[in-house]
Design a protein around this motif. Structure first.
Motif, PDB file in Angstrom:
ATOM      1  N   LEU A 208     -27.071 -13.284   1.028  1.00 50.89           N
ATOM      2  CA  LEU A 208     -25.734 -13.860   0.918  1.00 50.89           C
ATOM      3  C   LEU A 208     -25.814 -15.355   0.599  1.00 50.89           C
ATOM      4  CD1 LEU A 208     -22.817 -12.962   3.305  1.00 50.89           C
ATOM      5  CD2 LEU A 208     -23.101 -15.277   2.449  1.00 50.89           C
ATOM      6  N   ARG A 212     -24.440 -17.547  -2.796  1.00 48.52           N
ATOM      7  CA  ARG A 212     -23.323 -18.500  -2.722  1.00 48.52           C
ATOM      8  C   ARG A 212     -23.749 -19.956  -2.578  1.00 48.52           C
ATOM      9  NH1 ARG A 212     -19.475 -14.988   1.365  1.00 48.52           N
ATOM     10  NH2 ARG A 212     -19.506 -13.080   0.115  1.00 48.52           N
ATOM     11  N   GLU A 274     -17.743 -15.565   4.252  1.00 47.95           N
ATOM     12  CA  GLU A 274     -16.725 -14.764   3.569  1.00 47.95           C
ATOM     13  C   GLU A 274     -15.560 -15.653   3.159  1.00 47.95           C
ATOM     14  OE1 GLU A 274     -14.920 -11.735   6.011  1.00 47.95           O
ATOM     15  OE2 GLU A 274     -14.494 -13.116   7.656  1.00 47.95           O
ATOM     16  N   THR A 275     -14.849 -15.223   2.125  1.00 48.62           N
ATOM     17  CA  THR A 275     -13.652 -15.906   1.646  1.00 48.62           C
ATOM     18  C   THR A 275     -12.530 -14.873   1.590  1.00 48.62           C
ATOM     19  OG1 THR A 275     -13.914 -15.412  -0.713  1.00 48.62           O
ATOM     20  CG2 THR A 275     -15.156 -17.300   0.157  1.00 48.62           C
ATOM     21  N   THR A 277     -11.007 -13.912  -0.939  1.00 46.04           N
ATOM     22  CA  THR A 277     -11.253 -13.106  -2.132  1.00 46.04           C
ATOM     23  C   THR A 277     -12.346 -12.067  -1.890  1.00 46.04           C
ATOM     24  OG1 THR A 277     -10.604 -14.944  -3.566  1.00 46.04           O
ATOM     25  CG2 THR A 277     -11.899 -13.186  -4.571  1.00 46.04           C
ATOM     26  N   THR A 278     -13.470 -12.487  -1.292  1.00 47.05           N
ATOM     27  CA  THR A 278     -14.547 -11.527  -1.032  1.00 47.05           C
ATOM     28  C   THR A 278     -14.098 -10.490  -0.008  1.00 47.05           C
ATOM     29  OG1 THR A 278     -15.572 -12.878   0.719  1.00 47.05           O
ATOM     30  CG2 THR A 278     -16.329 -13.227  -1.553  1.00 47.05           C
ATOM     31  N   ARG A 279     -13.257 -10.916   0.923  1.00 47.29           N
ATOM     32  CA  ARG A 279     -12.753  -9.971   1.931  1.00 47.29           C
ATOM     33  C   ARG A 279     -11.878  -8.901   1.277  1.00 47.29           C
ATOM     34  NH1 ARG A 279     -14.442  -8.771   7.063  1.00 47.29           N
ATOM     35  NH2 ARG A 279     -12.926  -7.314   7.899  1.00 47.29           N
ATOM     36  N   ALA A 281     -11.943  -7.941  -1.843  1.00 46.03           N
ATOM     37  CA  ALA A 281     -12.784  -7.078  -2.675  1.00 46.03           C
ATOM     38  C   ALA A 281     -13.508  -6.039  -1.823  1.00 46.03           C
ATOM     39  CB  ALA A 281     -13.789  -7.930  -3.452  1.00 46.03           C
ATOM     40  N   MET A 282     -13.997  -6.464  -0.649  1.00 44.10           N
ATOM     41  CA  MET A 282     -14.684  -5.534   0.240  1.00 44.10           C
ATOM     42  C   MET A 282     -13.736  -4.450   0.734  1.00 44.10           C
ATOM     43  SD  MET A 282     -16.329  -6.099   4.011  1.00 44.10           S
ATOM     44  CE  MET A 282     -14.703  -5.793   4.713  1.00 44.10           C
TER      45      MET A 282
END
Length: 314
Positions: A208, A212, A274-275, A277-279, A281-282
Motif C-alpha cells: 500500500l 501511494r 484510505e481515502t 475515493t479508495t473506500r 471503489a472497495m
C-alpha cells in the motif's frame, strides 16, 4: 488470510454501551485519521442512530495522517446528518480543549447545571480514547497503553458543573467484512498481535505504501523502490537494517516489525491508508462480488431444480 478479533469482554462492553446510550446526549466517536472508515465500528453507528444521538467524530492522530486526505474525509463526514467531524491530536492540549465546545451545538438544550451536557467517548481499541479522556480531565484517570483493549470497563466523570463524560472500552465488531480493513487495523495496532501474522500485515502495508507514498518509503530506508512489491520491501528493509538470522539469512519477522513500527510512529511521514475515493471503489467492488456470487448461487438452484431441462428449439 482474513483477520478477525473479538475478545470476550467486548460483548458485555457493547451491551453496557447500549444501555448508557439512552442516558447521554452526544456520542464522541474517536477514529484513526489514517483510516477513518476502517477504524469506525459499524455497531457504534447503529447504536447512536437507534437512539438518534448526534456524533462528534474525532479523527485522532491527524498529525500522522496525510493532511490533503484528511481534508477529504472531513468534507465527507461533515456532509452527513447529525455528524460534526474534526481532525486533531489527542496528545495536544490545545486540540483537546476544543472538544466540549464542539459538542455543545449538537445538544443545545443541555447547557446548564440543571441539564448538564452528557457525552460518551466510543471507538475501537487503541485509537486514543483514554488519551482524550485524560487530556479532558487534565489528569490520568484512564489507562493508556501501546497494546489494544487496555480499557475494559466504563467510567463516568464530571468534567464541570455543566458537562459529564462516560469513557467506554474499545469495541470491535464480531466480523470484519473486508479483508483490507482487517489488515489496515492490524497495521495500525488496533488488533491484538495474537490474532495476526506480522509478516502478512507488513507485506500488505508495504504494498500500500509503495503504491501511494513511494518517495517517503525510499527516503526513510534509503533504497530504490522501483519494481518492489510488499514482500520485496520487507526484504529490502531487512537488508538495510541488518535484520539477519544466525545463519546469515534475512530475519523477515524482525524487518516486518521495523516497517510496522515506523508506520505507527509516523517515522515514514504523514500517510493515510484510505481515502473516500479508495473506500468507495472497495465498496463497489465488494457489492459487485456479492451480486455475482448471489447470481451464481441462484443459477445453481435453478440447475438443481431442473437438471434435465432442455432449452427450447430455435
Amino acid at each position: 488470510m482474513s483477520i478477525q478479533w473479538f475478545p470476550g469482554h467486548m460483548t458485555s462492553a457493547r451491551k453496557k454501551a447500549a444501555e448508557s446510550m439512552e442516558r447521554i446526549d452526544v456520542v464522541i466517536e474517536v477514529v484513526d485519521a489514517r483510516l477513518p472508515e476502517a477504524s469506525s465500528n459499524p455497531m457504534i453507528r447503529e447504536l447512536r442512530l437507534h437512539r438518534q444521538r448526534p456524533c462528534l467524530k474525532i479523527l485522532n492522530k491527524a498529525d500522522l495522517a496525510d493532511p490533503a486526505v484528511t481534508a477529504q474525509w472531513l468534507a465527507y463526514y461533515n456532509a452527513q446528518k447529525g455528524v460534526t467531524a474534526v481532525a486533531l491530536s489527542c496528545k495536544k492540549p490545545g486540540d483537546v480543549a476544543k472538544v466540549v465546545g464542539l459538542c455543545r451545538p449538537l445538544a443545545p438544550h443541555r447547557n446548564d447545571r440543571l441539564k448538564p451536557l452528557r457525552m460518551m467517548i466510543m471507538g475501537i481499541p487503541n485509537v486514543g480514547k483514554s488519551t482524550l479522556m485524560n487530556a479532558l480531565l487534565k489528569k490520568r484517570v484512564a489507562k493508556v497503553g501501546d497494546e489494544p483493549a487496555v480499557t475494559k470497563s466504563q467510567q463516568a466523570i464530571d468534567l464541570s458543573p455543566t458537562a459529564s463524560l462516560i469513557d467506554t472500552p474499545g469495541m470491535m465488531w464480531p466480523k470484519i467484512e473486508h479483508d483490507s480493513d482487517g489488515y489496515m487495523l492490524a497495521a495500525s495496532h488496533a488488533i491484538g498481535r495474537n490474532a495476526v501474522i506480522d509478516e502478512a500485515v507488513a507485506n500488505f502495508l508495504g504494498g500500500l505504501l509503495l503504491g501511494r507514498y513511494p518517495a517517503l518509503v525510499a527516503a526513510r530506508y534509503k533504497i530504490d523502490v522501483s519494481g518492489l512489491d510488499g514482500p520485496g520491501l520487507v526484504e529490502a528493509v531487512a537488508r538495510r537494517r541488518g535484520c539477519l538470522l544466525k545463519g546469515g539469512g534475512l530475519d523477515i519477522e524482525k524487518a516486518s516489525l521495523v516497517l510496522l513500527q515506523d508506520y505507527r510512529d509516523g517515522a515514514l511521514g504523514r500517510v493515510s491508508l484510505e481515502t473516500p475515493t479508495t473506500r468507495q471503489a472497495m465498496m463497489e467492488a465488494h457489492a459487485a462480488e456479492m451480486a455475482a456470487r448471489a447470481a451464481a448461487e441462484a443459477a445453481g438452484e435453478v440447475d438443481d431444480a431442473a437438471p434435465d431441462e432442455v432449452p427450447p428449439a430455435e
